[in-house]
Design a protein around this motif. Structure first.
Motif, PDB file in Angstrom:
ATOM      1  N   THR A   1      43.096  34.930  37.663  1.00  0.00           N
ATOM      2  CA  THR A   1      44.094  36.258  38.220  1.00  0.00           C
ATOM      3  C   THR A   1      44.757  37.320  36.752  1.00  0.00           C
ATOM      4  N   PHE A   2      43.653  38.315  37.001  1.00  0.00           N
ATOM      5  CA  PHE A   2      43.862  39.024  36.181  1.00  0.00           C
ATOM      6  C   PHE A   2      44.238  40.119  35.810  1.00  0.00           C
ATOM      7  N   GLY A   3      45.495  41.054  36.473  1.00  0.00           N
ATOM      8  CA  GLY A   3      45.817  41.815  37.124  1.00  0.00           C
ATOM      9  C   GLY A   3      45.444  41.949  39.092  1.00  0.00           C
ATOM     10  N   PRO A   4      44.892  42.596  39.153  1.00  0.00           N
ATOM     11  CA  PRO A   4      44.865  42.856  40.967  1.00  0.00           C
ATOM     12  C   PRO A   4      43.277  42.453  40.732  1.00  0.00           C
ATOM     13  N   TRP A   5      42.643  41.839  39.268  1.00  0.00           N
ATOM     14  CA  TRP A   5      41.008  41.462  39.646  1.00  0.00           C
ATOM     15  C   TRP A   5      41.328  39.712  39.808  1.00  0.00           C
ATOM     16  N   LYS A   6      40.653  38.521  40.061  1.00  0.00           N
ATOM     17  CA  LYS A   6      40.984  37.402  40.339  1.00  0.00           C
ATOM     18  C   LYS A   6      39.128  37.296  40.379  1.00  0.00           C
TER      19      LYS A   6
ATOM     20  N   ILE B   1      18.527  31.066  32.738  1.00  0.00           N
ATOM     21  CA  ILE B   1      19.549  32.278  33.470  1.00  0.00           C
ATOM     22  C   ILE B   1      21.418  31.482  33.313  1.00  0.00           C
ATOM     23  N   SER B   2      21.721  32.637  32.194  1.00  0.00           N
ATOM     24  CA  SER B   2      23.295  31.851  32.665  1.00  0.00           C
ATOM     25  C   SER B   2      24.303  33.073  32.581  1.00  0.00           C
ATOM     26  N   VAL B   3      25.768  33.168  32.553  1.00  0.00           N
ATOM     27  CA  VAL B   3      27.097  34.280  32.674  1.00  0.00           C
ATOM     28  C   VAL B   3      27.412  33.550  31.908  1.00  0.00           C
ATOM     29  N   LYS B   4      28.586  34.445  31.096  1.00  0.00           N
ATOM     30  CA  LYS B   4      30.046  33.792  30.410  1.00  0.00           C
ATOM     31  C   LYS B   4      30.766  35.446  30.839  1.00  0.00           C
ATOM     32  N   ILE B   5      32.186  34.585  30.801  1.00  0.00           N
ATOM     33  CA  ILE B   5      33.063  35.738  30.698  1.00  0.00           C
ATOM     34  C   ILE B   5      33.984  34.772  29.785  1.00  0.00           C
ATOM     35  N   ARG B   6      35.246  36.200  29.736  1.00  0.00           N
ATOM     36  CA  ARG B   6      36.037  35.720  28.670  1.00  0.00           C
ATOM     37  C   ARG B   6      37.123  36.808  28.714  1.00  0.00           C
ATOM     38  N   VAL B   7      38.113  36.227  29.260  1.00  0.00           N
ATOM     39  CA  VAL B   7      39.614  37.398  29.204  1.00  0.00           C
ATOM     40  C   VAL B   7      40.506  37.477  28.170  1.00  0.00           C
ATOM     41  N   MET B   8      41.211  38.127  27.741  1.00  0.00           N
ATOM     42  CA  MET B   8      41.416  38.748  26.994  1.00  0.00           C
ATOM     43  C   MET B   8      43.293  39.139  27.365  1.00  0.00           C
TER      44      MET B   8
ATOM     45  N   SER C   1      41.413  42.612  27.811  1.00  0.00           N
ATOM     46  CA  SER C   1      40.246  43.115  28.520  1.00  0.00           C
ATOM     47  C   SER C   1      39.790  42.267  28.916  1.00  0.00           C
ATOM     48  N   PHE C   2      38.808  42.056  29.888  1.00  0.00           N
ATOM     49  CA  PHE C   2      37.515  41.073  29.828  1.00  0.00           C
ATOM     50  C   PHE C   2      36.138  41.417  30.056  1.00  0.00           C
ATOM     51  N   PHE C   3      35.465  40.482  28.966  1.00  0.00           N
ATOM     52  CA  PHE C   3      34.110  40.659  28.850  1.00  0.00           C
ATOM     53  C   PHE C   3      32.776  39.830  29.500  1.00  0.00           C
ATOM     54  N   VAL C   4      31.862  39.962  30.165  1.00  0.00           N
ATOM     55  CA  VAL C   4      30.977  39.304  30.858  1.00  0.00           C
ATOM     56  C   VAL C   4      29.965  39.718  30.379  1.00  0.00           C
ATOM     57  N   LEU C   5      28.824  38.663  29.661  1.00  0.00           N
ATOM     58  CA  LEU C   5      27.767  38.424  29.371  1.00  0.00           C
ATOM     59  C   LEU C   5      26.754  37.450  30.069  1.00  0.00           C
ATOM     60  N   LEU C   6      25.631  38.150  31.075  1.00  0.00           N
ATOM     61  CA  LEU C   6      24.516  36.968  31.426  1.00  0.00           C
ATOM     62  C   LEU C   6      23.509  37.798  30.763  1.00  0.00           C
ATOM     63  N   ARG C   7      23.052  36.505  30.495  1.00  0.00           N
ATOM     64  CA  ARG C   7      22.033  36.056  30.026  1.00  0.00           C
ATOM     65  C   ARG C   7      20.459  35.574  30.837  1.00  0.00           C
TER      66      ARG C   7
ATOM     67  N   HIS D   1      35.661  45.356  31.038  1.00  0.00           N
ATOM     68  CA  HIS D   1      36.257  46.473  31.582  1.00  0.00           C
ATOM     69  C   HIS D   1      38.345  46.089  30.651  1.00  0.00           C
ATOM     70  N   GLU D   2      39.080  47.550  30.748  1.00  0.00           N
ATOM     71  CA  GLU D   2      39.715  47.495  29.757  1.00  0.00           C
ATOM     72  C   GLU D   2      41.502  47.573  30.560  1.00  0.00           C
TER      73      GLU D   2
END
Length: 212
Positions: free
Chosen positions: A21-26, A172-179, A182-188, A207-208
């Motif tokens: 959970t990151f603020g209002p985001w899950k 094809i894969s997707v990565k996410i990291r949450v700081m 912010s959070f950052f997503v890379l779909l490749r 997203h900030e």
């Protein structure tokens, strides 16, 4: 808030589901076993494709959803729906040789993109909120991404992979990291046909926390 669930399937493959959970985001990252052959065959028929990737993780998903219901997710089925089922993507001798040697060649001669190239960018989740996509001149601030921040959550979810009968790889894969900020997503989508082509289709989401 972080939660993780691990279990073993009947085939001994370790499955996992992680929630953060990151603020209002899950954020939910689900990883499980490769689809069964019979399910892949049925799916190929539905998509009008002679074959599907040899390693297809149909139940793997990365989902990012706001408390109001809207968001985005990444899954293999929707990615494969963007594959051309009418003609080859790579018309070279290598591709022809693969098709001639393919176990499917005796069953069907229908041309299709045997590299499984896809321009998939994710699947929007609307809930009760209408989402619209518009072009923008805004760009991701790469300097902020370079800043050394604590990584509170990270995961990588593989959607599908195929070795193209030893002629290369398509995946094809997707990565996410949450700081904290912010959070950052890379779909490749990555394609390599040995001696012929390398292709990369990337989708990046940033997203900030100030924009929550």
């Amino acid at each position: 808030m972080f939660a993780q669930l691990l279990n073993m399937t009947s085939h001994g493959f370790k499955s996992s589901k992680q929630d953060f959970t990151f603020g209002p985001w899950k954020v939910t990252a689900t990883k499980t076993h490769i689809m069964k052959s019979k399910d892949i065959e049925h799916l190929a028929e539905d998509m009008n494709l002679p074959s599907l990737p040899e390693m297809l993780f149909g139940d793997n998903v990365l989902r990012i959803q706001h408390a109001d219901g809207y968001g985005i997710e990444f899954n293999a089925i929707d990615a494969l729906k963007r594959v051309n089922n009418m003609e080859d993507s790579v018309k070279v001798a290598c591709a022809q040789e693969w098709q001639e040697n393919s176990e499917h060649s005796k069953e069907v001669m229908k041309p299709y993109d045997w590299t499984y190239t896809t321009d998939y960018r994710g699947t929007l989740l609307g809930g009760d909120t209408q989402i619209t996509v518009t072009e923008t001149s805004d760009r991701i601030d790469l300097e902020k991404l370079k800043a050394r921040e604590q990584i509170m959550f990270f995961d990588e979810v593989l959607l599908f992979e195929d070795e193209l009968h030893d002629h290369g790889v398509s995946m094809i894969s997707v990565k996410i990291r949450v700081m904290p900020t912010s959070f950052f997503v890379l779909l490749r989508f990555f394609l390599r046909v040995d001696g012929v082509i390398i292709r990369i289709n990337d989708t990046r989401l940033y997203h900030e926390a100030s924009g929550m």
